[in-house]
Design an enzyme around this catalytic site. Structure first.
Site, PDB file in Angstrom:
ATOM      1  N   GLY A  20       0.821  -1.208   0.000  1.00 25.02           N
ATOM      2  CA  GLY A  20       0.000   0.000   0.000  1.00 25.02           C
ATOM      3  C   GLY A  20       0.855   1.258   0.000  1.00 25.02           C
ATOM      4  O   GLY A  20       0.591   2.213  -0.727  1.00 25.02           O
ATOM      5  N   ARG A  24       7.295   1.840   0.958  1.00 26.14           N
ATOM      6  CA  ARG A  24       7.590   0.407   1.087  1.00 26.14           C
ATOM      7  C   ARG A  24       7.998  -0.171  -0.270  1.00 26.14           C
ATOM      8  O   ARG A  24       8.826  -1.079  -0.340  1.00 26.14           O
ATOM      9  CB  ARG A  24       6.374  -0.360   1.597  1.00 26.14           C
ATOM     10  CG  ARG A  24       6.106  -0.164   3.049  1.00 26.14           C
ATOM     11  CD  ARG A  24       7.054  -0.996   3.891  1.00 26.14           C
ATOM     12  NE  ARG A  24       6.647  -0.937   5.269  1.00 26.14           N
ATOM     13  CZ  ARG A  24       7.435  -1.171   6.312  1.00 26.14           C
ATOM     14  NH1 ARG A  24       8.689  -1.499   6.112  1.00 26.14           N
ATOM     15  NH2 ARG A  24       6.989  -1.090   7.525  1.00 26.14           N
ATOM     16  N   ARG A  43       2.313  11.100  -8.845  1.00 29.49           N
ATOM     17  CA  ARG A  43       1.632  11.288  -7.553  1.00 29.49           C
ATOM     18  C   ARG A  43       2.429  10.707  -6.383  1.00 29.49           C
ATOM     19  O   ARG A  43       1.864  10.388  -5.339  1.00 29.49           O
ATOM     20  CB  ARG A  43       0.231  10.656  -7.559  1.00 29.49           C
ATOM     21  CG  ARG A  43      -0.738  11.402  -8.437  1.00 29.49           C
ATOM     22  CD  ARG A  43      -2.075  10.707  -8.506  1.00 29.49           C
ATOM     23  NE  ARG A  43      -2.971  11.458  -9.352  1.00 29.49           N
ATOM     24  CZ  ARG A  43      -4.059  12.088  -8.914  1.00 29.49           C
ATOM     25  NH1 ARG A  43      -4.396  12.048  -7.656  1.00 29.49           N
ATOM     26  NH2 ARG A  43      -4.819  12.759  -9.749  1.00 29.49           N
ATOM     27  N   ARG A  87      -0.266  -8.683  -3.424  1.00 30.73           N
ATOM     28  CA  ARG A  87      -0.297  -7.603  -2.422  1.00 30.73           C
ATOM     29  C   ARG A  87       0.525  -8.032  -1.212  1.00 30.73           C
ATOM     30  O   ARG A  87       0.403  -9.168  -0.732  1.00 30.73           O
ATOM     31  CB  ARG A  87      -1.744  -7.320  -2.024  1.00 30.73           C
ATOM     32  CG  ARG A  87      -1.884  -6.558  -0.728  1.00 30.73           C
ATOM     33  CD  ARG A  87      -3.266  -5.957  -0.530  1.00 30.73           C
ATOM     34  NE  ARG A  87      -3.550  -5.696   0.875  1.00 30.73           N
ATOM     35  CZ  ARG A  87      -2.990  -4.734   1.602  1.00 30.73           C
ATOM     36  NH1 ARG A  87      -2.089  -3.929   1.064  1.00 30.73           N
ATOM     37  NH2 ARG A  87      -3.302  -4.565   2.874  1.00 30.73           N
ATOM     38  N   SER A  90      -0.348  -4.940   5.516  1.00 34.92           N
ATOM     39  CA  SER A  90      -0.534  -5.191   6.939  1.00 34.92           C
ATOM     40  C   SER A  90      -2.022  -5.373   7.210  1.00 34.92           C
ATOM     41  O   SER A  90      -2.872  -5.033   6.380  1.00 34.92           O
ATOM     42  CB  SER A  90       0.016  -4.025   7.761  1.00 34.92           C
ATOM     43  OG  SER A  90      -0.676  -2.849   7.421  1.00 34.92           O
ATOM     44  N   SER A 199      -0.246  -6.190  12.015  1.00 34.78           N
ATOM     45  CA  SER A 199       0.409  -5.000  12.574  1.00 34.78           C
ATOM     46  C   SER A 199      -0.280  -4.528  13.850  1.00 34.78           C
ATOM     47  O   SER A 199       0.325  -3.843  14.671  1.00 34.78           O
ATOM     48  CB  SER A 199       0.399  -3.861  11.557  1.00 34.78           C
ATOM     49  OG  SER A 199      -0.935  -3.525  11.230  1.00 34.78           O
ATOM     50  N   ASP A 200      -1.566  -4.893  14.009  1.00 32.69           N
ATOM     51  CA  ASP A 200      -2.300  -4.496  15.212  1.00 32.69           C
ATOM     52  C   ASP A 200      -3.368  -5.538  15.506  1.00 32.69           C
ATOM     53  O   ASP A 200      -3.757  -6.301  14.622  1.00 32.69           O
ATOM     54  CB  ASP A 200      -2.920  -3.106  15.038  1.00 32.69           C
ATOM     55  CG  ASP A 200      -3.771  -2.998  13.792  1.00 32.69           C
ATOM     56  OD1 ASP A 200      -3.202  -2.972  12.685  1.00 32.69           O
ATOM     57  OD2 ASP A 200      -5.004  -2.966  13.911  1.00 32.69           O
ATOM     58  N   ARG A 213       7.645  -4.018  12.410  1.00 30.82           N
ATOM     59  CA  ARG A 213       6.927  -4.019  11.123  1.00 30.82           C
ATOM     60  C   ARG A 213       7.903  -4.177   9.969  1.00 30.82           C
ATOM     61  O   ARG A 213       7.651  -4.909   9.025  1.00 30.82           O
ATOM     62  CB  ARG A 213       6.110  -2.730  10.969  1.00 30.82           C
ATOM     63  CG  ARG A 213       4.802  -2.770  11.740  1.00 30.82           C
ATOM     64  CD  ARG A 213       3.817  -1.729  11.220  1.00 30.82           C
ATOM     65  NE  ARG A 213       4.237  -0.378  11.513  1.00 30.82           N
ATOM     66  CZ  ARG A 213       4.027   0.235  12.671  1.00 30.82           C
ATOM     67  NH1 ARG A 213       3.395  -0.372  13.641  1.00 30.82           N
ATOM     68  NH2 ARG A 213       4.428   1.472  12.862  1.00 30.82           N
TER      69      ARG A 213
HETATM   70  N1  ADE Z   1      -4.422  -2.528   8.188  1.00 32.48           N
HETATM   71  C1  ADE Z   1      -3.672  -2.766   9.269  1.00 32.48           C
HETATM   72  N2  ADE Z   1      -4.419  -2.715  10.378  1.00 32.48           N
HETATM   73  C2  ADE Z   1      -5.676  -2.428   9.970  1.00 32.48           C
HETATM   74  C3  ADE Z   1      -6.878  -2.217  10.641  1.00 32.48           C
HETATM   75  N3  ADE Z   1      -6.947  -2.294  11.980  1.00 32.48           N
HETATM   76  N4  ADE Z   1      -7.982  -1.916   9.923  1.00 32.48           N
HETATM   77  C4  ADE Z   1      -7.891  -1.828   8.590  1.00 32.48           C
HETATM   78  N5  ADE Z   1      -6.789  -2.006   7.905  1.00 32.48           N
HETATM   79  C5  ADE Z   1      -5.681  -2.304   8.579  1.00 32.48           C
END
Ligand code: ADE
Length: 230
Positions: A20, A24, A43, A87, A90, A199-200, A213
């Site tokens: 994305g 990166r 862009r 793709r 995260s 990532s979360d 990350r």
């Molecule tokens: N990409 C990484 N974490 C995300 C989240 N919590 N919601 C949507 N896209 C994400």
């Protein structure tokens, strides 16, 4: 040149890795590819082509969300004859079966987006991964989770209970792009796969550090390159 990609025909490889974040894309080109050259800065959405183990490969940023990814994926398929897009992104974990930094390989993607609802006039289309890429990525990463992603149009969910309902029906994690990528690959008769690192964590509230990350991102890129070219 296409409308949003400033490359000449022939400058983009048949396989494209698609993060994305355009920075990166630059990082992947500089750290994982040899002889990488930038083919587009339109862009600030960088695209590079180089080689991996002697095979040509490109890396193109998609931006965040399905409408942005759809612009780049459409132009790569329609104007540059790209055969496969993987793709590398995260995601946020929706189940305690997943931990931070885990890898999710998406066999399919559900969504809250209206893009396909408009295209299919209310019918429910099921966007799925290319089976060969899915099989080869799963073989390259036996520790990865293989299953459904939820591609949401909202990073900041206004109806989190609906995402939870998707989780009750097997969605492992939420991200924002895979559903559009799989739909476009099917439309153009090409191949696609989405691989994401956690990532979360939506359930526990944990988050990874920037350093974590970067490290897990590198592992994911190697899985994607092995699946696409190995
Ligand atoms: N990409 C990484 N974490 C995300 C989240 N919590 N919601 C949507 N896209 C994400």
């Amino acid at each position: 040149m296409s409308t949003h990609i400033g490359a000449e025909h022939g400058q983009i490889a048949p396989l494209v890795l698609m993060p994305g974040d355009p920075l990166r894309a630059r990082w992947i080109a500089e750290t994982h590819l040899e002889d990488a050259r930038c083919y587009s800065e339109v862009r600030g959405m960088y695209g590079y082509t180089g080689t991996w183990r002697g095979h040509p490969v490109s890396v193109q940023g998609s931006g965040m969300g399905q409408p942005s990814l759809a612009i780049y994926a459409h132009e790569l398929f329609a104007s540059y004859d790209v055969q496969a897009i993987i793709r590398v992104g995260s995601c946020g974990a929706l189940t305690e079966r997943l931990a931070l930094r885990d890898l999710v390989i998406a066999s399919g993607a559900c969504t809250d987006s209206s893009m396909n609802r408009i295209t299919f006039e209310g019918l429910d289309y099921a966007p799925v991964a290319d089976f060969g890429l899915l099989r080869d990525a799963a073989a390259a990463a036996p520790h990865a989770h293989v299953g459904l992603l939820m591609s949401s149009d909202s990073f900041y969910a206004t109806r989190p209970e609906l995402t939870a309902r998707m989780a009750e029906h097997g969605a492992l994690a939420v991200e924002m792009e895979a559903s559009a990528l799989y739909t476009l690959a099917a439309r153009h008769g090409r191949r696609a796969l989405a691989i994401c690192t956690v990532s979360d964590h939506i359930v526990t509230g944990e988050e990874t550090t920037a350093q974590e990350r970067e490290q897990t991102f590198g592992e994911m890129v190697e899985v994607a390159l092995t699946a696409g070219l190995g």
